[in-house]
Design a protein around this motif. Sequence first.
Motif, PDB file in Angstrom:
ATOM      1  N   VAL A 146      10.319  -5.409   2.223  1.00 23.27           N
ATOM      2  CA  VAL A 146       9.465  -6.341   1.488  1.00 23.27           C
ATOM      3  C   VAL A 146       9.165  -5.801   0.088  1.00 23.27           C
ATOM      4  O   VAL A 146       9.273  -6.507  -0.913  1.00 23.27           O
ATOM      5  CB  VAL A 146       8.158  -6.613   2.272  1.00 23.27           C
TER       6      VAL A 146
ATOM      7  N   PHE B 247      11.776  -6.206  -2.502  1.00 24.13           N
ATOM      8  CA  PHE B 247      12.178  -7.585  -2.799  1.00 24.13           C
ATOM      9  C   PHE B 247      11.448  -8.159  -4.008  1.00 24.13           C
ATOM     10  O   PHE B 247      12.027  -8.882  -4.803  1.00 24.13           O
ATOM     11  CB  PHE B 247      11.899  -8.472  -1.576  1.00 24.13           C
ATOM     12  N   TYR B 248      10.172  -7.822  -4.147  1.00 24.60           N
ATOM     13  CA  TYR B 248       9.338  -8.455  -5.172  1.00 24.60           C
ATOM     14  C   TYR B 248       9.287  -7.615  -6.449  1.00 24.60           C
ATOM     15  O   TYR B 248       9.113  -6.412  -6.399  1.00 24.60           O
ATOM     16  CB  TYR B 248       7.924  -8.684  -4.624  1.00 24.60           C
ATOM     17  N   HIS B 249       9.445  -8.346  -7.591  1.00 29.46           N
ATOM     18  CA  HIS B 249       9.510  -7.626  -8.869  1.00 29.46           C
ATOM     19  C   HIS B 249       8.227  -6.890  -9.217  1.00 29.46           C
ATOM     20  O   HIS B 249       8.252  -5.890  -9.916  1.00 29.46           O
ATOM     21  CB  HIS B 249       9.809  -8.607 -10.011  1.00 29.46           C
ATOM     22  N   MET B 250       7.090  -7.412  -8.759  1.00 27.96           N
ATOM     23  CA  MET B 250       5.832  -6.778  -9.170  1.00 27.96           C
ATOM     24  C   MET B 250       5.510  -5.539  -8.337  1.00 27.96           C
ATOM     25  O   MET B 250       4.549  -4.829  -8.632  1.00 27.96           O
ATOM     26  CB  MET B 250       4.682  -7.794  -9.083  1.00 27.96           C
ATOM     27  N   LEU B 251       6.281  -5.306  -7.295  1.00 26.96           N
ATOM     28  CA  LEU B 251       6.084  -4.097  -6.489  1.00 26.96           C
ATOM     29  C   LEU B 251       7.162  -3.086  -6.860  1.00 26.96           C
ATOM     30  O   LEU B 251       8.304  -3.454  -7.108  1.00 26.96           O
ATOM     31  CB  LEU B 251       6.171  -4.429  -4.995  1.00 26.96           C
TER      32      LEU B 251
END
Lengths: 557, 159
Positions: B65, B68-72
């Motif tokens: 997860v 997957f996300y750009h902000m993480l």
Amino acid sequence: MKPIRSLMLVSSDPESTRRGAQEVHRRLHREIKALDLDDEVAVSMIGDVGRHDALPMVIVYPEAVIYGPVTPEDVHFLVEEHLHKGRIAAGLQASDRELSGRIAWLSARRGTLPAEQRIVLARVGLIDPENIEDYVMYDGYQALGKALTTMSPADVINEIGKSGLKGRGGAGFPTGMKWRFVSQANGYPKYVICNADESEPGTFKDRLILEGDPHSIIEAMSITGYAVGASQGYIYIRGEYALAQDRLHKAISQARQLGFLGENLFGSGFNFDIHVHIGAGAYICGEETALIESIEGKRGEPRSRPPYPTTHGLWGKPSVVNNVETIANVPSIIRNGAAWYRHFGTSNSPGTKVYTILGNVNVTGLIEVPMGITLREVIAIYGKGMKNSASLKLAQTGGSSGSIIPASLQDTPMDFDSYARTGVSLGSGALLICDEDTCVVDLAKVLLNFFRRESCGKCTPCRVGTQRAHQILTAISEGIGTQRDLDDLQMLSDRLTEFSHCGLGQTSAVPIRDIFRHFRAEVDAHVQLKVCPAGACPMSGQWVSIHWAGKSGLSPM
Amino acid sequence: MLTSIQSEQDVISIVESAVTRHGAKSESLVPILSEINQEFGYLPGEVLSEVSRVLNMPRSHLISVASFYHMLSTKPRGRHLIQFCESAPCHVMHGRQVWQILQDELGLEPGQTSADGKWTLVTSSCLGICGVGPVIIIDDDTYGNVTPERVPDILARYV
């Protein structure tokens, strides 16, 4: 194009031409020049405007007055009265009676300035978004009260169905039908999800609605919940929209305090509450099934459809997913009725559309206008003309997943049906206006870079296809593209459309398809002559990809 | 200002407060990770282990997860994060020149962090402020209508 005071459009369909439209056009130019107004007034020929009883027609903006039939002999009088004396040229106006649906709105807004029609953005900039009392003063929560106390859920769905409201997120699916599917679906609980994961490049309409009028979304979601039989709502908002998140949280807590959210709303026994779910940066989460996966705490990878979220959505339960702009229309429709709503826009695409105007125009920003306005009108009236008096080369409509359209299509009315007929996607309403300095290869390269970056990687056609297409476009922009590359690009575009799992991969082929369709000569110049006609591409021939070095023989899929 | 991990107790208390705020449910995973990412600037390995223990989720799921996300971010970032929008609306408004000067000024390639730990430079998809492109965001500060000439001045505001 310079900032102008008036815009005059002359119809030039075959019938108008037969009746002397060319002569009218020529004389308009002459008369305007004679009055020394040629710096302030623009005259253009436009295609078929969908009305044939008063040809040739002259339409004058921003007043939106329709004259017709106009003979060459009438032109002097028309210019003298309308442009010089500033009043309507009596006796020349086309009759009201036989207005076709497509231009009925022109007449409806006659004499109004500005010609924008605000339904979704009616309160934005007018009220304090952090004060619920402001919202209530401007008809806020009236629609919810009306729905809960005087209408059955079926009435609400019927009213939305009759209004002809279609989804504004890009696909244009009829909202009433979606609601009906959810209300008829088996399974409990049901969910209302508002898609505020606005990530389409060039689009920020939902942000402005959420920042400027957050209560309208809360009210709309409650009405949706009542209609479909859901008591829980989720707003999925993108992580970058910090101010909008803050305003939503405040609005929700105020609505709870005043009893517009929570239990037994308006004494009807209906309960509804909303949870704000904040995303973490992923374009694909705007796809409804990816959004649902993301709420469930997983990677935002799209599910296989069918089954659709209307029967198997969040936690496998029936869920209605609506875009922010779509449901922002709901309270007005319930308050004023479907018939009122159908006054705006065209008969097949009622209502208004919010557009963002970007790129090489004098004024960028956001407008809400009736469906069916043309690109030429948008650029001239709201964009205040092209920057530096440049000429329009192309526009990209609807963000990355939209279409690239050449200047020759700028008179096509922008509504779902007219655009669908010309193979153009209205998409999210972003209008990126590009002048002659824009290179189509360079633009497609930037768009494919976006898709390759945002591809979730679940399916191979999209994961590999977007990467490979970007690689080829880069080679072409460096002046080392070959004929074989063009063939590969064509094939990739077809396969991306056919085999990709979801809309992201399917629409990633659109820029390639469109530049081949409308700008093939310019693409060929890069490959055969090693020249970038717009002068934007490096054409240095030195491109070596870090990731693909040594793999140039790789065939596309 | 970013927090750095001093002791095991720090890790436990920060994870605990995030989990308490958002609830120990699977739908809270992304909000929990976002909050921790904001605290540290990235998701340190020992924190992920603690989240995995508290939520009773496999660590592999968390990594899947988080990546997957750009902000993480699963890698440490500099004190200041510069996001440059590389989408079409900013590009058409001559974003490329701004990007070039950013890279030259900082001596960084996209995704890199400077040796002194001050800057991390990343490209981003559309940030939703397209009316004023080209756009860069540094930490929580948004800069619109950026020209190459303005870039050195903007960077000088950060220590």
